[in-house]
Structure formats: C-alpha cells, structure tokens
Design a protein around this motif. Structure first.
Motif, short mmCIF file in Angstrom:
data_model
loop_
_atom_site.label_atom_id
_atom_site.label_comp_id
_atom_site.label_asym_id
_atom_site.label_seq_id
_atom_site.Cartn_x
_atom_site.Cartn_y
_atom_site.Cartn_z
N ASP A 93 0.81 -1.22 0.00
CA ASP A 93 0.00 0.00 0.00
C ASP A 93 0.84 1.27 0.00
O ASP A 93 0.32 2.37 -0.17
N GLY A 94 2.16 1.13 0.15
CA GLY A 94 3.04 2.30 0.11
C GLY A 94 3.10 2.95 -1.25
O GLY A 94 3.50 4.12 -1.36
N ILE A 95 2.69 2.24 -2.29
CA ILE A 95 2.77 2.81 -3.63
C ILE A 95 1.68 3.86 -3.86
O ILE A 95 1.80 4.70 -4.77
N SER A 96 0.64 3.85 -3.04
CA SER A 96 -0.45 4.80 -3.23
C SER A 96 0.04 6.25 -3.16
O SER A 96 -0.37 7.10 -3.96
N SER A 97 0.92 6.53 -2.21
CA SER A 97 1.43 7.90 -2.08
C SER A 97 2.32 8.25 -3.27
O SER A 97 2.38 9.41 -3.69
N VAL A 98 3.01 7.25 -3.83
CA VAL A 98 3.86 7.50 -5.00
C VAL A 98 3.00 7.85 -6.21
O VAL A 98 3.25 8.85 -6.89
N THR A 99 1.99 7.05 -6.48
CA THR A 99 1.18 7.28 -7.66
C THR A 99 0.35 8.56 -7.53
O THR A 99 0.14 9.27 -8.52
N ASP A 100 -0.10 8.87 -6.34
CA ASP A 100 -0.83 10.13 -6.14
C ASP A 100 0.07 11.32 -6.46
O ASP A 100 -0.34 12.28 -7.11
N THR A 101 1.33 11.25 -6.02
CA THR A 101 2.29 12.31 -6.30
C THR A 101 2.61 12.39 -7.79
O THR A 101 2.73 13.48 -8.36
N LEU A 102 2.74 11.24 -8.44
CA LEU A 102 3.00 11.22 -9.87
C LEU A 102 1.86 11.85 -10.66
O LEU A 102 2.09 12.58 -11.64
N ALA A 103 0.63 11.57 -10.24
CA ALA A 103 -0.53 12.16 -10.91
C ALA A 103 -0.50 13.68 -10.79
O ALA A 103 -0.83 14.40 -11.75
N THR A 104 -0.09 14.19 -9.63
CA THR A 104 0.03 15.63 -9.43
C THR A 104 1.08 16.21 -10.38
O THR A 104 0.87 17.26 -11.00
N GLY A 105 2.21 15.52 -10.50
CA GLY A 105 3.28 15.99 -11.37
C GLY A 105 2.86 16.00 -12.84
O GLY A 105 3.17 16.95 -13.56
#
Length: 237
Positions: A93-105
C-alpha cells in the motif's frame, strides 16, 4: 496407549510443519508482491523524469509567466517527492502515495504546456484508466470488454481516439506469474497502485478495482465511475 500418544504427537508435528510451510509460502508471496509494486513505482517515476526532460526542451528559449513557473516547480517537486517515496516502500500500500504524487506531477506538466500555448489550464481529472502513465484523462468513454461487460471509464485523448476508430487502447500490463495481464486484472496485489492514481478528483472517484476478487485476480465485474453520492455512472455489465 503408547501408540495413541505417538500418533497424537506425530499429528501435532505434521500440523506444526504445515503451519510453518504455509507461513513461509505467505512470506514468499508477500515478497513477490512487494517486488512487483516497487517495480511499478520505479517504472512510473522514471517515466515522469523522462517527461520532465522533454518539457525542459519544450520550454527552452520560451520565457514562462509566473503561473507556468509555479506549475513547473510543482512538477519538479512531485518528481523528487515520488523518487523519495518509492525508495521507502515497505508494503504494497506504500505505492499509493507514490502514484498520487506522480498524478500531481503529470497534471502540472499539462498545465505548463497549456500556458505555453496560451490556452486555459485543463480541468484536473483522474488519469487515463487504460494506462495511468498516459497522464490526466480528457474524457469519459463507454468501453466494452468481452466476457466482462460495459463501463464508463476515463481515457486520454489518444486512447479515446483509438477506441473510437475501433482499435485497442494502449493498456498498462503487469506480470502475473508467466503472463502479462492488464493491471486492473492483477487482483489485490496491485490494488494500491490504482488507489493513488484514482483518488477522488473534482467530485468524482474512479474505482478501477471494484469488481475484482481479492487475492485471485479473477474478474467478476470491473471499475466504474462514482459521482459524489456514490451512484454508479457506468452501464450495467
């Protein structure tokens, strides 16, 4: 009596052995899932870095106004934050914060490009369902998948055009055993990957994994769009 006690002891040993075997198998499974998640994160972070390098080329020699510079900085910050978050993934579930940040970028990059063309910035939307790496979706389309059903899904302009012309969308595949399958069919192991990308945006939440059986990857339905009230906006499959 002695044979009864021996049999009882042997049964206990067998149960204990089965317990430790199942536990080791579960640990191996968890490790494989974590490796898969880390691979997905690394690939997507790398791709955002490549998009930023292309943006560098596009803006070279073109002065940016304050709003465009602010968006550019958001994209750079998102890339750096995603890099750091990817190295700290200790559970799926740690990837959720990564993908959320990538979507912002990725959204920030789209905003910079729009400002450079003198166009209004686009509405913030969830990523393309078929491949979140494509960046923000531009429209919602009705898509039918054989043996699964019909749903309304968010799509990027390119995938929407492909489907409109009768072609197949460019799908994000992941490895499942020896097979390559669409990421939304990978079951619970990859669910956090989509949860970060498809967080609620502009009052609408896309749930790409709503119809998949946890831990099996077997599909009995699939993702749908929900409005603010939770009403399913897709067609019945």
């Amino acid at each position: 009596m002695w044979w009864f006690l021996a049999a009882l002891g042997g049964g206990s040993l067998a149960l204990a052995g089965r317990y430790f075997w199942d536990r080791r198998a579960a640990q191996r499974g968890d490790a494989e899932e974590l490796e898969q998640i880390r691979k997905l994160a690394d690939e997507d972070v790398t791709l955002l870095g490549e998009e930023l390098r292309r943006l560098d080329t596009q803006v070279e020699g073109h002065p940016l106004d304050p709003d465009a510079r602010a968006d550019y900085q958001v994209a750079l910050d998102a890339y750096e934050a995603a890099q750091r978050a990817a190295t700290r993934i200790r559970a799926a579930d740690g990837i959720s914060s990564v993908t959320d940040t990538l979507a912002t970028g990725r959204y920030a990059i789209v905003c910079v490009q729009a400002r450079m063309r003198g166009e209004p910035v686009p509405e913030r939307r969830v990523p393309c369902f078929f491949n979140p790496q494509h960046g923000p979706s531009t429209t919602d389309i009705v898509w039918t998948q054989p043996k699964v059903g019909t749903r309304t899904v968010p799509a990027c302009a390119q995938d929407a055009a492909r489907i409109g012309e009768g072609d197949q969308p460019k799908v994000r595949y992941v490895k499942c055993g020896s097979r390559e399958i669409p990421y939304w069919e990978a079951g619970a192991a990859v669910t956090p990957y989509g949860q970060g990308y498809f967080a609620a945006t502009a009052g609408m939440n896309f749930i790409p994994f709503a119809g998949f059986e946890p831990n099996t990857g077997r599909s009995f339905g699939w993702g749908h769009l929900e409005g603010p009230t939770g009403h399913d906006l897709g067609d019945e499959g």
